[in-house]
Design an enzyme around this catalytic site. Sequence first.
Site, PDB file in Angstrom:
ATOM      1  N   HIS A 457      -0.063 -21.154   6.050  1.00 29.34           N
ATOM      2  CA  HIS A 457       0.708 -20.368   5.096  1.00 29.34           C
ATOM      3  C   HIS A 457       1.580 -21.233   4.213  1.00 29.34           C
ATOM      4  CE1 HIS A 457       0.048 -16.478   7.523  1.00 29.34           C
ATOM      5  NE2 HIS A 457      -0.871 -16.689   6.637  1.00 29.34           N
ATOM      6  N   GLU A 694       1.955   2.968 -16.115  1.00 31.28           N
ATOM      7  CA  GLU A 694       1.488   2.549 -14.794  1.00 31.28           C
ATOM      8  C   GLU A 694       0.503   3.543 -14.208  1.00 31.28           C
ATOM      9  OE1 GLU A 694       5.059   0.487 -12.581  1.00 31.28           O
ATOM     10  OE2 GLU A 694       5.726   2.371 -13.465  1.00 31.28           O
ATOM     11  N   ASP A 718       0.627  -1.606 -11.019  1.00 24.99           N
ATOM     12  CA  ASP A 718       0.358  -0.227 -10.617  1.00 24.99           C
ATOM     13  C   ASP A 718      -0.812   0.374 -11.371  1.00 24.99           C
ATOM     14  OD1 ASP A 718       1.980   0.653  -8.457  1.00 24.99           O
ATOM     15  OD2 ASP A 718       3.719   0.311  -9.734  1.00 24.99           O
ATOM     16  N   CYS A 765       4.339  -6.026 -18.544  1.00 24.83           N
ATOM     17  CA  CYS A 765       5.290  -6.674 -17.636  1.00 24.83           C
ATOM     18  C   CYS A 765       4.732  -6.810 -16.226  1.00 24.83           C
ATOM     19  CB  CYS A 765       6.621  -5.923 -17.608  1.00 24.83           C
ATOM     20  SG  CYS A 765       6.445  -4.239 -17.018  1.00 24.83           S
TER      21      CYS A 765
END
Length: 835
Positions: A457, A694, A718, A765
Amino acid sequence: MSIDALTLLAPLTGWVVPLSEVPDPVFAGGMMGEGVAIEPADGRVYAPCAGTISQLAKTGHALTLSSDAGADILIHVGIDTVLLNGAGFTARVREGQRVAVGETLIEFDADRVAQGAKSLQTVVLVVNGDAFAPASLGLGRVEGGETALMSVNPRGQTSDEAALSASGEALLAQATVRHGGGLHARPSALVQAAAKPFAARVEVRFGGRSAKAASVVGLMRLGTDEGDTVEVSAQGADAAAALAAVVAAIETVTTVPEPTPTPAVPQAAQQGPRFAGVCAAPGLAVGTLVRLDHGLPELAETPAGADAEFTRLASALASVREQIDAMVHGARARGLTQQADIYSAHLALLDDPELAATAENSVANGMAAGAAFRQAVQVQADELRALDNPLLRERVSDLNDIARQVLTQLAGGRLPEPELAEQSILLADDLAPSELTRLPRERVAGFVTAQGGATSHVAIIARAMGIPALVAAGDGVLGLPAGREVVLDAAAGLLDAEPEAATLSEARQRLALLRDQSARRFAAAHDPALSRDGVRVEVAANIGSLADVEEAVRCGADGVGLLRTEFLFLERDSLPNAAEQRDSYQAIVDALAGKTAIIRTLDVGGDKSLPYLPLPPEPNPALGLRGIRSGFARPEVLEAQLEGLLSVKPLARCRILLPMITDVAELIAVRALIDQIAAQLGVTERPEVGVMIEVPSAAVLADQLSEHADFLSIGTNDLTQYALAMDRCHPGLAAQIDGLHPALLRLVKLTVDGAARHGRWVGVCGALASEPAAVPVLVGLGVAELSVGAALVPQIKAQVRELSVDQCRQEALAMLGLPSAQAVRERVAAVWPQP
Ligand code: PEP
Ligand code: MG
């Protein structure tokens, strides 16, 4: 699906012998029950299944474990060992205690017991033979806690009857592991999450081992690889649904993070002062070696009694949980998805019931909280280390990472700060993710570890942060003295610990060239980004805190394109009132030195939560009360925020952005609320109000929305999730949920066209705006503003300056007809090759 007989794992390591050979007529004659005996090879007794200790001899030489299905299993160590009166035996459990499969029940000194007893042969019997019939699974060598020893079937029930019985015998299914690299940490966390909503107890078995689906470590310890078939059992009222969910999670396809795992024993080669290792993140660095000696902290603890130690442990775990949770949110706020996923897996590790049970057991046996947790982690880490799978072995550093945090918390303090040089090249045996991310980025030039692998990780994080990293460089590197100047060429897999003057100067020259390029970009970052054909593209920054604004200004952002206010108030324990909010927003607008901030109203619900704004649990949170909908559900919260926003001065520099708008009625309702609050405050000015695109309906209705909105800002995170119907947090779908999908590009085009009808501008964005591959496509579709991570502003501006918007437009329009995201990416790579 068929009925699962209970499978007992061998409680000891040793050799199975028939019961009839035991030198005790009572056992050998089956008078105590049916079963087998084991000639032990060592002195440890493990739980053969999960259950409750229903009887424990005071002398610690025998116990009965009652399985959850009701089978009573007697484990009696040695023959005539009662006569030893406990000498040589240590019980690790107490009567009434619940134990997990594989948990240590008794430890005994085999030599000592062998000297004082007739035989060491240990019988394993089912003592309620009227209800359950055991069947031996064979003789020969068995591994304690691992090899299947006996199956135990309920008597007098057919399989189907048992399936229907009220208690619900275990339902069984097979599943093929489809995760690249097997069930390592993040896939195991996915399986754990799949099992969580159900009351049923779900277990996964493989290679004679068994793990609760709730236990991430247990699942990892199974040592599965991609393509392995595992057995899944579920027991309880909702067993069928739980079984299906867990099987689906196991069979989800995920890809192993590139590149492939490195060998456990590093093939490190040392030639003089040059150490070879594995490149975990490419790049060149010249810097000073700084040792990070980060073994787990030793605590000077005197146990204060089991109750007090339980409380200490619980509160340390709760604090660390909160800290990691904040790291997950912080990483998400900055668009660092991989980092957020890694810390989410740490949360799942921390919540592992096996880890907690082992630590609690030790506490119950008189150990102090820190020592108990340390030991519990050690046990799990040793088991992972022993596995064949390098990907799973690399998870040991994740376990150590959470252990370090818990122990530090128990010690009541913070980790000591390492003394960093201006340009530090960190040197460690292994490095944990939180150890790296807590250090100031600007002082970390690179790192080298003796152990570790390219799929660890910390390697993934290093790649995301652009930190050159060499791992698996071998123990030899640990002998290097701190403070010397070294050259790390991670891409070449080399650390030069005694660089000659020529090497140093060549490396410095190469670095200087790179620095020059970045300095040129940085210097130009404060200028507008004009394309080759003179089109201006605004490049703004996404922020989540006041500190981010400073970074945004430093990096030349044209403004703030998105302030996620839910992150601004993450560290509080109550929602700030209107005045407190005004102060926060005002500070951000002031810090922007004349530029404009787009401030989004709270977006809670779905994947985002605030501890002090609990929302009712929902079956489909992503489709439920989130974004502006939660504002309508809690009007006092929305009103306080609008009041705070309307009090900022000058209002012309504070734009309001509304998340998750579905259609125009919602926008009109918020506009009316703004008017009402402004009137109450005596504010005559109105800030610009924008809508986040979104939800697919918002993109389709962009023309209607633009009639009432001043601008639109596309939240591609989204919009991609909802347009493709793929959960944005689903690790199994991560490879497919791609914002460059032609369906998304068409929605962007619809949005831009709709906005154009009313002369409105459109920004992006979502994370797509920060992707170099997406920049020409978005610009070509008519996007006027890209809001990106602050540090990326200079690079994205430089990229825009190389583009011809006219060419972008032609190419982007053609891409709308391509069949897949991959086809779009291939076309982008052909037209605008990345250096
Ligand atoms: C988005 O959805 O793209 C977005 C910017 O909002 P968030 O990631 O905060 O949901
Ligand atoms: Mg969003």
